[in-house]
Design an enzyme around this catalytic site. Structure first.
Site, mmCIF file in Angstrom:
data_model
loop_
_atom_site.group_PDB
_atom_site.id
_atom_site.type_symbol
_atom_site.label_atom_id
_atom_site.label_comp_id
_atom_site.label_asym_id
_atom_site.label_seq_id
_atom_site.Cartn_x
_atom_site.Cartn_y
_atom_site.Cartn_z
ATOM 1 N N ASP A 122 0.846 -1.199 0.000
ATOM 2 C CA ASP A 122 0.000 0.000 0.000
ATOM 3 C C ASP A 122 0.878 1.245 0.000
ATOM 4 O OD1 ASP A 122 -2.269 1.916 1.026
ATOM 5 O OD2 ASP A 122 -3.315 0.030 0.653
ATOM 6 N N ARG A 159 -6.218 16.284 3.036
ATOM 7 C CA ARG A 159 -5.133 15.374 3.384
ATOM 8 C C ARG A 159 -3.784 15.946 2.903
ATOM 9 N NH1 ARG A 159 -3.881 8.971 2.123
ATOM 10 N NH2 ARG A 159 -3.532 8.403 4.283
ATOM 11 N N TRP A 216 -6.328 1.695 -6.798
ATOM 12 C CA TRP A 216 -6.348 3.056 -7.375
ATOM 13 C C TRP A 216 -7.131 3.954 -6.431
ATOM 14 C CZ3 TRP A 216 -5.047 4.276 -12.779
ATOM 15 C CH2 TRP A 216 -5.352 5.597 -13.149
ATOM 16 N N ASP A 217 -6.417 4.778 -5.690
ATOM 17 C CA ASP A 217 -7.042 5.558 -4.609
ATOM 18 C C ASP A 217 -7.316 6.995 -5.034
ATOM 19 O OD1 ASP A 217 -8.006 6.036 -2.054
ATOM 20 O OD2 ASP A 217 -6.258 5.203 -1.037
ATOM 21 N N ASP A 234 -13.008 2.393 4.546
ATOM 22 C CA ASP A 234 -11.809 2.326 5.387
ATOM 23 C C ASP A 234 -12.146 1.740 6.752
ATOM 24 O OD1 ASP A 234 -9.897 3.177 3.676
ATOM 25 O OD2 ASP A 234 -9.810 5.238 4.392
HETATM 26 C C1 GLA Z 1 -6.810 5.668 1.845
HETATM 27 C C2 GLA Z 1 -7.294 4.261 1.615
HETATM 28 C C3 GLA Z 1 -6.599 3.333 2.587
HETATM 29 C C4 GLA Z 1 -5.110 3.431 2.403
HETATM 30 C C5 GLA Z 1 -4.654 4.860 2.553
HETATM 31 C C6 GLA Z 1 -3.201 5.029 2.203
HETATM 32 O O1 GLA Z 1 -7.246 6.160 3.055
HETATM 33 O O2 GLA Z 1 -8.670 4.174 1.723
HETATM 34 O O3 GLA Z 1 -7.036 2.009 2.399
HETATM 35 O O4 GLA Z 1 -4.759 2.936 1.127
HETATM 36 O O5 GLA Z 1 -5.401 5.749 1.728
HETATM 37 O O6 GLA Z 1 -2.772 6.320 2.333
#
Ligand code: GLA
Length: 731
Positions: free
Chosen positions: A368, A445, A479-480, A548
């Site tokens: 991650d 963020r 892919w966030d 999350d």
């Molecule tokens: C987001 C995602 C998490 C993780 C973090 C990493 O919050 O939802 O699952 O991947 O970013 O910064």
């Protein structure tokens, strides 16, 4: 044939297996909505009433009849300017700043197959013989030279009708589209409830059911993404509709940006349900010859309660929205490094995690956030997609090869649409971030959003991503997308009112290029968990990180809400550490497993190396069990057997389409004093059949357990969980 036109009456009729949709281009060439309900035959124009209701209801000039007003009549594509004062789908401003249009029917076409939309995701028909058809109806406004092509896609066997609208400037002057929604459903009478899906980060998609009364009830997103707060899914149903009874209609938006979904009861107690693009910060200029596509809305109807709405949507999303080889394949059981280590990992610790995961039967390691550029925390380096080889102790290939050598696939996290101010990319191209000249940008963020409407930005991201994906055997990408868009200003856009829409098209373009280049790559969507859980993303990413929040208790409610519109195959669900890191709740590992196994993207997200031997044994058992039942989670018909929000137990089930097998899971949510026995009551089994329950080696009669259920042990502790795997005894 699903679509038919009758030239004499002007009736358009669409049939699916269990539903009928009818509209009419009447003698004034207005397109009126007549009916969307149970399958029926005949001319349904009698449903519409004409009366002189009031001088306050305007009539078109050429009609000269006070019993005819668009303010009363059910509309198929409600536009502003014709006298309909209810909430419109379309608002147009001409070159002189004047609002108002007048859309009338001019032509139509019926063709085999389901239409596609250029640059946008859309439901597709999978096989030649599924009977899919497209009905295209064109409306025009002669003064403006405006053409609106209404598209209807029909998947008859699935009871799915889709809608989209292509708005074209066929005139000589520029026009501006101020509002472009996709679809409305006008109900001439009825007493309804509205169900919307609301929440927040780490608590998404809780069903919210309200009576529909006078005025307007709406949900939407002005965040540039579909959002953690409101999902682009809305259901209208009879006030007494349940899971298994009553009428219901749903709209799902195949789009991942801002939206508006609205239900309005008008002065005559008629109800309009509508969905489409939000009109906030939207103002789309069209020069002569240009067009704008109002993204697709999926409609379905049920007269057998909410369950059938979900079944129709699940079948549609699973096989006609999700694409690629992973659509039909078991997804690898994964271990994700985020909740295992956050930013605190290196090549060695990941290798140890992979060793342990392999021992437990886990199939993929996902690295991650934290592997690229100077990314040691979430304050920096987004945009710098270069491997931090120092942290990994060598090239990416070395780590991926090692992970592969112990028998696991390897995957990575990316957040391509974002940039940190503290990044080489931002230092080189500050103008690539969306921000308003002269205004301090709003951070989310600590990051900014890249201008995805720009091709040069997308080209750079494509090159950077390929540079990573070509380095090693990467079989999965998460892919966030971790903030809302606030500052809407693109340096290149001629008009800022188009940027949010063009952003989403840009995102789709980049995803499509990646998919074309890496057709076997499994991409999991994510947006601070479930902030972009929508049908648009499912077209590119067959699974999405549901939330999350990995606490099993909260997850049951999140997965319950999500299940109304989206198949379990699309839900990423992981077992995480206890007490839970978000809310501190303690739930036994067995229950955490039962809840995570409810998703098609099953995995673990905790430090496996710290687990006691006993926990490792439990995990091995869960992995084995998931292999036994995963086909049911991925392809079975889903049943909400109780509500985790209100009931003493949470129970849900999956039944193979042919009834031969079923999985039922139950969790005790609430315990009181001594003695009340809780029963799990399955649905969907074959009547008259006997089933062998594999885990208890017991035979049950389907009719008996679907009537009275199976008792859970009396006195069970909270979060005691059970799974039942029923196999029909044939012959
Ligand atoms: C987001 C995602 C998490 C993780 C973090 C990493 O919050 O939802 O699952 O991947 O970013 O910064």
């Amino acid at each position: 044939m699903s679509c038919a036109y009758d030239a004499e009456s002007g009736l358009f009729t669409i049939h699916t297996q269990n539903s009928t949709y009818q509209m009419v281009a009447d003698e004034h060439r207005y397109l009126l909505h007549l009916y969307y309900g149970a399958r029926t035959e005949g001319d349904l124009r009698y449903l519409v009433t004409y009366a002189d209701r009031s001088g306050m209801c305007a009539s078109p000039h050429d009609v000269q009849d006070r019993t005819y007003s668009l303010d009363v009549l059910p509309q198929e594509y409600a536009f502003q300017g014709g006298g309909d004062m209810r909430s419109p789908l379309l608002v147009v401003r001409d070159a002189h700043g004047t609002f108002g249009c007048d859309l009338r029917y001019v032509r139509h076409e019926i063709r085999d197959g389901k239409y596609a939309l250029k640059g946008l995701p859309a439901v597709y028909s999978d096989t030649e013989d599924d009977g899919a058809q497209t009905l295209s109806i064109t409306l025009t406004d002669a003064r403006l030279g405006l053409e609106v092509e209404l598209l209807y896609g029909v998947l008859p066997k699935l009871d799915i009708i889709t809608r989209a609208a292509i708005i074209k400037n066929a005139g000589a002057e520029k026009i501006v589209i101020k509002r472009a929604q996709t679809a409305c459903l006008d109900m001439v009478h009825g007493t309804f409830d509205a169900i919307t899906f609301c929440g927040r980060h780490a608590m998404e998609r809780r069903p919210s059911r309200r009576h529909v009364g006078h005025g307007s009830l709406s949900v939407g997103s002005r965040r540039g993404m579909s959002s953690n707060q409101y999902n682009p899914l809305m259901i209208l149903c009879d006030r007494d509709a349940t899971e298994t009874s009553g009428r219901a209609w749903s709209m799902s938006f195949v789009y991942s940006g801002g939206f508006l979904a609205e239900i309005e009861m008008d002065q005559f107690d008629q109800v309009r349900m509508q969905m489409g693009l939000t009109d906030e910060q939207f103002s789309y200029p069209l020069k002569p010859g240009e067009q704008l596509i109002a993204p697709e809305v999926i409609l379905t109807y049920s007269n057998a309660g909410l369950e059938r709405i979900s079944h129709n949507l699940h079948r549609c999303m699973r096989k006609h929205v999700c694409r690629g080889p992973w659509r039909d394949r078991p997804r690898p059981i994964l271990i994700n490094s985020w909740e295992a280590a956050y930013f605190d990992f290196n090549g060695d610790s990941l290798a140890r995690l992979a060793d342990k995961a392999a021992e437990l039967g886990i199939e993929m390691l996902v690295m991650d956030d934290g592997w690229f550029g100077e990314r040691k925390d979430d304050l920096r380096a987004l945009g710098d997609w270069t491997v931090n080889e120092q942290k990994l102790g060598g090239p990416l290939r070395q780590l991926a090869d090692y992970v592969n050598s112990v028998g696991l696939k390897f995957g990575i996290w990316v957040e391509p649409e974002m940039v940190s101010e503290d990044s080489d990319l931002f230092r080189a191209h500050p103008d690539w971030a969306l921000s308003i000249p002269g205004k301090d940008p709003v951070l989310g963020r600590d990051q900014l959003v890249l201008d995805m409407s720009r091709k040069d930005v997308r080209d750079n991201l494509f090159e950077q991503l390929c540079g990573i994906l070509d380095q090693a055997n990467i079989e999965y990408v998460k892919w966030d997308y971790n903030r809302s868009i606030v500052d809407v200003y693109s340096r290149l856009a001629e008009d800022q009112g188009r940027v949010l829409y063009d952003y989403v098209l840009g995102l789709y373009d980049l995803l499509e290029r990646i998919i074309q280049r890496y057709p076997t790559l499994l991409i999991e969507g994510c947006s601070a968990g479930g902030g972009r859980f929508d049908a648009g993303m499912l077209y590119y990413t067959p699974q999405i990180w549901t939330s999350d929040n990995t606490d099993a208790h909260d997850r049951m409610t999140i997965q319950y809400g999500t299940s109304f519109g989206y198949p379990c195959s699309s839900m990423g669900a992981h077992v995480s550490a206890c007490p839970n890191e978000i809310n501190g709740r303690e739930v036994p590992l067995s229950c955490r497993g039962t809840v995570a196994m409810a998703g098609g993207g099953f995995g673990y997200e905790l430090d496996l190396l710290e687990l006691p031997e006993r926990a490792c044994e439990i995990i091995k058992g869960q992995v084995k069990r998931y292999h036994e039942i995963e086909h049911l989670v991925r392809e079975g018909l889903y049943y909400r057997l109780s509500s985790p929000l209100t009931d003493a137990i949470a129970a849900w089930g999956y039944v193979a389409e042919d009834g031969s097998e079923a999985l039922v899971s139950a969790v005790v949510m609430n315990v009181e004093g001594y003695g009340v026995a809780n029963y799990v009551v399955p649905r969907g089994l074959t009547r008259g059949a006997l089933y062998h329950e594999e885990y208890s080696d017991t035979v049950y009669a389907a009719d008996a357990i679907m009537d009275m259920g199976i008792p859970l042990p009396v006195g069970s502790a909270p979060y005691m969980s059970r799974m039942y795997h029923f196999v029909r005894i044939d012959g």
